[in-house]
Write an enzyme that holds these catalytic residues in place. Structure first.
Site, PDB file in Angstrom:
ATOM      1  N   HIS A  83      28.453  12.339  26.202  1.00 36.19           N
ATOM      2  CA  HIS A  83      28.060  11.301  25.235  1.00 36.19           C
ATOM      3  C   HIS A  83      27.549  10.063  25.821  1.00 36.19           C
ATOM      4  O   HIS A  83      28.600   9.188  26.127  1.00 36.19           O
ATOM      5  CB  HIS A  83      29.255  11.193  23.975  1.00 36.19           C
ATOM      6  CG  HIS A  83      28.983  10.215  23.196  1.00 36.19           C
ATOM      7  ND1 HIS A  83      27.870  10.151  22.329  1.00 36.19           N
ATOM      8  CD2 HIS A  83      29.475   8.915  22.940  1.00 36.19           C
ATOM      9  CE1 HIS A  83      27.756   9.097  21.477  1.00 36.19           C
ATOM     10  NE2 HIS A  83      28.871   8.356  21.748  1.00 36.19           N
ATOM     11  N   ASP A 109      26.517   6.435  25.321  1.00 39.90           N
ATOM     12  CA  ASP A 109      26.046   5.242  24.518  1.00 39.90           C
ATOM     13  C   ASP A 109      24.829   4.210  25.154  1.00 39.90           C
ATOM     14  O   ASP A 109      25.028   4.071  26.103  1.00 39.90           O
ATOM     15  CB  ASP A 109      27.278   4.344  24.336  1.00 39.90           C
ATOM     16  CG  ASP A 109      28.370   4.916  23.523  1.00 39.90           C
ATOM     17  OD1 ASP A 109      28.168   5.348  22.396  1.00 39.90           O
ATOM     18  OD2 ASP A 109      29.615   5.007  23.836  1.00 39.90           O
ATOM     19  N   ASP A 159      29.603  10.631  17.287  1.00 38.52           N
ATOM     20  CA  ASP A 159      30.472   9.413  17.351  1.00 38.52           C
ATOM     21  C   ASP A 159      30.455   8.291  16.254  1.00 38.52           C
ATOM     22  O   ASP A 159      31.524   7.711  16.099  1.00 38.52           O
ATOM     23  CB  ASP A 159      30.080   8.674  18.755  1.00 38.52           C
ATOM     24  CG  ASP A 159      31.032   7.474  19.096  1.00 38.52           C
ATOM     25  OD1 ASP A 159      32.152   7.620  18.844  1.00 38.52           O
ATOM     26  OD2 ASP A 159      30.680   6.769  19.664  1.00 38.52           O
ATOM     27  N   HIS A 173      24.929   3.260  17.742  1.00 38.76           N
ATOM     28  CA  HIS A 173      26.132   2.971  16.947  1.00 38.76           C
ATOM     29  C   HIS A 173      26.847   2.022  17.545  1.00 38.76           C
ATOM     30  O   HIS A 173      27.955   1.818  16.921  1.00 38.76           O
ATOM     31  CB  HIS A 173      26.774   4.537  16.420  1.00 38.76           C
ATOM     32  CG  HIS A 173      26.950   5.100  17.695  1.00 38.76           C
ATOM     33  ND1 HIS A 173      26.045   5.941  18.142  1.00 38.76           N
ATOM     34  CD2 HIS A 173      28.206   5.313  18.448  1.00 38.76           C
ATOM     35  CE1 HIS A 173      26.569   6.531  19.544  1.00 38.76           C
ATOM     36  NE2 HIS A 173      27.913   6.027  19.442  1.00 38.76           N
TER      37      HIS A 173
END
Lengths: 944, 944
Positions: free
Chosen positions: B79, B81, B207, B457
């Site tokens: 994941h 970001d 997420d 996000h």
């Protein structure tokens, strides 16, 4: 090997190496590597042509350099401790270390996986691997195709083995016998697996905490072209940087004819780390090279400039236009891509500046390519003849505590060596029943590897975490279990010994008989029965029968041959035994916050405290075999002084512990011998159990010492002995394990016995050295010192055999029941005792029909009027059970024929010392040993 | 695309994808991939045959499962970001983060390097990659040979792109226009690079902190077969586990005809982490599988048993004999070997037990293979029609603060979207001079990517670190700089707008003229000159000349067309504006230690404090263009209320800051509108700026809520509007950015404006949300709310255009000097205004001769009597400067032809709600839009 067909991994991969002798000094080798299933196909995966002329066989795989520039050799490497904070197996698998977040993974399996992947991506990339204990584990788990790839990388010089022993041994607390063994174990695996291209050409002790001259001597005799390390006294380093003496020729023996023990030696610039700002491992925080101008923080120019500055700064301390940079550190390269990706860019961008008149040329290289370039410079290098002990990294930070740390482990390691030698010898003498070799199922295997691991510089050194120390001991114990034989007393020395035995018993009346049923003189004390065995050359006897209540029987040999030993000399010198303690620094001292710990010795005052001026309890026992005085100095310090019938040494058995620390003070217990010998500031300590070096208080032979720790700064490691002397007398102490020793006062000799400390000393182990005992109290340690007093010129004649007897002890074992009628009760493996100067260092099964033997001249030049002479052994008259059909001499590491050894030659300053001369062999079957010489031979044998 | 020849990396790699339509519902695709230099050689690197019949085109690359066992789908994933604790570029390069030791490296470059290496080692291994912003950066840096390998892995389904947008967008604070754009940007790159096999089939929002229904609707329209996420209300999750409703069908629109907005949705079992004990990343501490019985701590049996237990435990919460396990987490797989090596072993040893009657089958899989198995189960799935806001992970831990966090960034992002649309449109209208596409050198590129990143996000959400927030803003600013055109006022809406302009000035006398030199009505105040522009459809005008002292000139359009807007309605409802603040919890509350922070909103009392009961200063200004009241409530809170001539809305311009915190209290400032509307507990908020959802205080439609935070637990995100209503009146507030809003009292509507906090809220960002202002004081934020009051049944007719006008604002720019004689002072891109219901969502150059257009029906079904009807647009009568030669309809993401979309069909419970009907197109050139429908068309055009 000249011809080798190795069948790797079940026969489906074949590595052929054919080396043809083409001249005296070189040869041509061709390698083919293919899967045997492909033999019928015309797919030749690899054809490599190597010329080994003039000892430069690796040079052709070395990267090109630029003679008109400063060449920066980047050496990608990982330093993989064979146990330290985690056990060797834990380090192999990695992960799950909740104690040390920095080395969270430290997973060697992943390091090797990753490096092999990354090497394949670019033929320019290089990597070196050092610790064969790990590589061996990893190799066994690889698929054939991976093994094939690795072999190719090795053959092309992209993966290079450096050092190559089972571990990177400690230098202060190891015995040369075990060091040679662990090197041989590792080197043999590499040789068997990769042939000539797997042979390390450079020794690499980047981490050990000080450097023994005997190690350098061993490496020279093993054929290494160079030796690199990272740690040396900070004063010494500062001076060497200033005078450009970071690289030198180390003449590592006063007995061996140069250049036999000469070793080119280099001090690495940054320990074993990269220059500041250039650590690209996952464990580091340095900026990666951000070379995409479209993204933020483009930093190529800044990093290149920083690197150029670092290169020039370093070059100022070295003599040539070549410098070496270690690109790696502890357990790095678990994700090798991070390193290589950034180093690729570094090389690209730094060298791109050459078009703009930059004179720096950076390249991937190895520690064996680097000295080849230095050698070509044809300079005269400074000569080094002493050693690098003790090691201090700051004014109050002397790494002299570990000489004694974990005394019980140090003893167990030493006894295990003895057991291993016995095990090896019995495999040879046991003939065909013994297993084929160290990587087969041979029973000595387990001990061999356990001992290999135990030589590591955080193993026998005592600087590992407690749970790791337990793991080393457990491994050794498993080794012992694999070395049980159906024999009960075995003397692994090449000569007869008379040996006192004490056995714990719970009765009061016992009769002891020898193999012939004759009574053996014995004495039952409170809880012990004492008796004396005399074990002959390579004896395997079951002779002393001791009918215990438990129907166990004990075998010993009765003294049915004549004693050659004289009575003890009268002790005409006053020797006072005293037990003292130093209180450890807790780091609250105004000069420095340094504490005493596993590595560091730092007493909080220079005068030791006497534990008790007079022994409170003294028990005196006199019998026909032994006179014994037991002395209690305190509830936790006692000693038994014994004089055995027929022996000239005094045995001092010390018992120390549990060391009390309820007063908040760590303690370091010494025994001090105060004599009226006029030793002045001089004393003598051995190097790894072989040659002895002169020590002088508050003095270093190579630089003007500024002494900052009057006690700790004068401690040296002893592995087998220490002595003080004057014109008339020499007091020699022979130890049963490695310890720290010093002479702080004229006529005194002190030996550190045990240490219990309350603080960690900030060198990474993260634990105070406080070994638990049986009942959650401190550890009780017990040991023996043998003291002899002789005139200096005959002292060696006494302490040499004594020390050998300490190293190789008769092996006792026990068996239930009584021997059957068929039991062979006596057996001797040698036809006759070896000459007194000759020590049988190694006798070990090599292959089915071959045996490795090492014969050692155990006297230094001029040490003994009687024994410091060349001595000749006839190989065909050696064994009672083996016929020797052929003999080929090998390098000390047994990984190449002696005649193929082609070491680089180095020029050094002339020395005024006369060089020893060496005698030659009279015939092919007769081996002549000069003082301190070890000769390694592969014998083709047939069982008689 | 049906046929695509993509020339990757300078023409030397050729990927041919030929897909032949073979039936209505499927097609056959063949891929060849080879280097163009090899075209003459008979080396075919890859031949892959794909059948896409019945929408199962990926199934053939999915691993085999076992119908009689519990199949555990391991999904290796990372994941990444697109900015959070580090900037997106810092995350890409990795390293050098001294703030966060856990994510020390987080280097995406290394992740992709490593995964690609590891995938090649075993064809069974799978990996998914999500964030195209990162993949794109990485791809550009790869060699042709690596690109070739990656393409092969993609074609074989071993590397699968999931989600595929430029980022994983936030769902609470994003506008659908920007979300569709960022998805299109990512998907287009994948499509251009990998063809059909690179097309993601599953959406993956593991997420984001709550989930918007409009996002689900967008994903459905983009053709995704499923949607997975990790975070939902803890009460909701507990209930779903109990009732096995972790997987469901989400009907994401009340207007679109099912299954157009139906999306199969799954809640992942462990967020997006692996089950406890099975994290093998370098950042984890779990035990590796130690499977060498010769080494210490062999743990295979223990780990296998633990895994079986975890599998059965998880299976209890799901309906089928398939379960999914996410094997990865934040920035994991930087050293993918650790993961794969241990997962390989896990699979081997777990499945080996099948021979001993184990019924667990574990396999590498992907999030698109998994739902295909569920689909085959042919079950009926629960229906979900509301959304997943607000998200709470514990009783006092409502993630409703980030709806408002960083209000200035939220505004800038919104204005940047407007600018980007303008930029895109002008590239189309500018004709051949515009650049070819988003990956060429087109000027909209920079803004497109900056906006793509800003949707992340932890970007527009305001939950990043301060330095990262600056980085997003910097990127947007660079985007603006690349969208400077030689035009000065541009109206990007498809209809005429009348728009008030205020410009700062430093004189007092100005004359403003239009393009024809006629005077424009303007008013010079203290520091501002106010005037009004009316901008027509797709106008590009330079008409209002404002001779400033600096010789700059400003262009605006004079109101030379008739106004269609009515006068403001009389405000017959009492509306009280009040400014309040909540004091933030400092975590010292007895129920919970939760603080208010960047993510979490938690006031320390349920009643807000009024900032000042009466405004201290009031300035009233009346002119011909605007009536204005300025109110100061405190030195740090003021508002200006304006009523513009000819507009029916009330503009409330608020200014908040620097929020004082010297009293030790963080503060969250709201504006509250108290009315006598009988709204009871109901209020309404939009979802990503499109459809509106009904909210009810202390209530959730899908479970029986236990309310634990009476304020924070009732906050919802608004992106464009919120309203309250009763039978007679609807008060609608249109916002200029995303904010949090609620209705805590009957008749009141509150909107959070600004937040300044003193504590971190323990969700990882590690900083208190306290944005610095200009002079090291807190940030001053300023914004606009537009208030309208209408009867409910005509309210949409007012607030829809108002909100659109807020989203797409006329673009002002400034130029030195006076326009030359050749300057084209007026230009309109559309032939005529679009129908009021139609919004030109996208107009963007696609390729040289093609233009992407999205037409949107902006009214919900039944929302407006006038406009909630099908409406038809004739494509050929649209543009004034372009001739439309052809039109092909595409999926919403513009990565496949609409006719090729074959989504999985799912059974769900019957609903009593009547399903909307949809009207059809009357002709190929006429596009009919049903309420809320977006139609995406690729137009082949010719510049007139």
């Amino acid at each position: 090997m000249q011809e080798a067909v190795s069948d790797l991994d079940g026969g489906s991969l074949i590595l052929l190496s054919k080396c043809l002798q083409s001249s005296n000094r070189g040869k041509h080798c061709t390698f083919w590597l293919w899967p045997s299933s492909d033999l019928n196909q015309e797919v030749k995966l690899l054809l490599l042509y190597l010329s080994t002329d003039n000892g430069l066989q690796s040079l052709q795989s070395c990267p090109a350099t630029n003679p008109s520039m400063l060449n920066v050799h980047l050496v990608p490497h990982t330093h993989d401790d064979v146990g330290w904070l985690k056990t060797v197996d834990q380090y192999y698998y990695g992960g799950e270390d909740l104690l040390m977040s920095d080395l969270k993974h430290a997973g060697v399996q992943y390091i090797l996986d990753s490096v092999i992947d990354q090497l394949q991506k670019d033929p320019a990339r290089r990597f070196i691997y050092v610790e064969t204990a790990f590589f061996y584990r990893w190799w066994r788990q690889q698929s054939q195709s991976t093994q094939r790839i690795v072999a190719q990388l090795v053959n092309e010089g992209r993966l290079e083995f450096i050092n190559g022993g089972w571990c990177m041994s400690d230098e202060a607390t190891t015995h040369y016998s075990a060091v040679i063994d662990q090197m041989t174990l590792g080197l043999r695996f590499l040789n068997d697996t990769f042939g000539e291209c797997g042979r390390p050409r450079v020794a690499w002790h980047i981490d050990p905490f000080g450097h023994a001259r005997e190690h350098a001597s061993i490496f020279a005799q093993m054929g290494y072209d160079g030796f690199f390390f990272g740690r040396l006294d900070y004063q010494d380093k500062a001076r060497r940087m200033k005078t450009k003496e970071m690289e030198m020729l180390w003449r590592a023996s006063e007995s061996l004819t140069p250049p036999l023990a000469d070793l080119f030696t280099g001090v690495l610039p940054n320990g074993y780390n990269p220059p500041e700002g250039f650590c690209w491992d996952q464990s580091c925080d340095d900026a990666p090279i951000r070379d995409d101008p479209d993204l933020e923080d483009y930093n190529v120019d800044e990093i290149v400039q920083k690197f150029l500055n670092a290169s020039y700064r370093q070059a100022a301390f070295y003599k040539t236009n070549h410098i070496i940079m270690t690109m790696g550190s502890d357990f790095q390269y678990e994700n090798a891509n991070l390193w290589y990706k950034n180093m690729d860019k570094l090389i690209k961008y730094v060298n791109a500046l050459q078009a703009k008149e930059s004179k720096v040329n950076v390249l991937y290289s190895t520690p064996s390519c680097y000295p080849q370039e230095l050698n070509l410079a044809n300079l005269t290098w400074p000569l080094k003849t002493d050693d690098f002990f003790p090691y201090a990294d700051d004014a109050h930070d002397f790494w002299t505590g570990y000489f004694t740390s974990r005394p019980a482990l140090k003893l167990y390691e030493r006894l295990s060596n003895s057991r291993l030698q016995t095990c090896n010898q019995l495999e040879v003498l046991g003939g065909p029943k013994s297993k084929s070799g160290p990587f087969g199922e041979g029973d000595s295997d387990t001990m061999s590897k356990a001992m290999g691991v135990a030589q590591h510089h955080d193993a026998v050194s005592g600087t590992e975490k407690q749970h790791v120390a337990y793991d080393y001991a457990r491994r050794l114990a498993t080794g012992w279990a694999h070395c049980e034989f159906s024999m009960n007393v075995y003397n692994p020395l090449g000569r007869t010994v008379s040996w006192p035995v004490r056995l714990p018993v719970n009765g009061s009346v016992y009769s002891v008989t020898d193999a012939n049923g004759r009574a053996v003189d014995s004495q039952v004390g409170n809880v012990f029965i004492s008796l004396k065995c005399t074990c002959y050359i390579y004896d395997m006897k079951s002779s002393c029968l001791l009918p215990l209540l438990s129907v166990r029987w004990f075998h010993c040999l009765s003294p049915h041959r004549n004693e050659s030993f004289q009575k003890n000399e009268v002790m005409c010198v006053f020797v006072l035994f005293g037990n003292y303690r130093y209180n450890a620094s807790a780091g609250n001292n105004k000069e420095s916050r340094q504490t005493s710990g596993a590595y560091i010795f730092r007493p909080n005052s220079s005068d030791p405290f006497v534990i008790n001026k007079t022994a409170e309890t003294q028990i005196v026992t006199v019998s026909s075999t032994v006179q014994e005085v037991t002395q209690w100095f305190s509830p936790w310090v006692s000693q038994v002084v014994r004089l055995y019938e027929g022996h000239r040494e005094l045995e001092m058995e010390w018992t120390v512990g549990p060391v009390p620390v309820a007063d908040g003070l760590g303690k370091e217990v010494i025994t001090r011998l105060d004599t009226d010998i006029k030793s002045s500031d001089y004393f003598y300590t051995d190097s790894n159990g072989r040659e002895v070096l002169e020590r002088r208080k508050d003095y270093r032979p190579t630089w003007e010492l500024k002494q900052t720790e009057p006690v700790a700064g004068n401690y040296y490691p002893i592995n087998s002995r220490a002595y003080i002397k004057d014109d008339k007398h020499q007091l020699t102490v022979v130890t049963d394990r490695s310890q720290g020793a010093s002479s702080i006062y004229n006529g005194s000799l002190e030996i550190m016995l045990h240490r219990r400390l309350l603080y960690d000393d900030f060198r990474g182990v993260g634990e105070p050295l406080s070994e638990p005992g049986e009942f959650s109290d401190g550890l009780v340690a017990r040991g023996r010192l043998l003291l002899t007093l002789s005139p200096p010129d005959t002292a060696a004649d006494v302490h040499k055999p004594l020390a050998q007897g300490m190293v190789l002890q008769p092996l006792l074992s026990f068996q239930d029941g009584t021997p059957s009628a068929n039991t062979k009760l006596e057996f001797s493996g040698l036809q006759t005792s070896l000459p007194p100067a000759v020590h049988l260092l190694t006798l070990s099964q090599w292959d089915k029909d071959t045996v490795l033997i090492r014969l050692e001249h155990q006297y230094q030049a001029k040490e003994s009027k009687t024994h410091s002479q060349p001595v000749t052994v006839n190989l065909q008259k050696l064994f009672s059970t083996l016929e020797v059909l052929g003999a080929s001499e090998m390098s000390l590491g047994a990984n190449q024929w002696k005649e193929d050894m082609n070491r680089l030659q180095w020029n050094t300053e002339k020395t005024s010392k006369p060089l020893p001369l060496s005698a030659k062999d009279p015939s092919p079957w007769e081996v002549t040993l000069n003082p301190m010489e070890i000769r390694t031979l592969l014998l083709r044998v047939r069982q008689l």
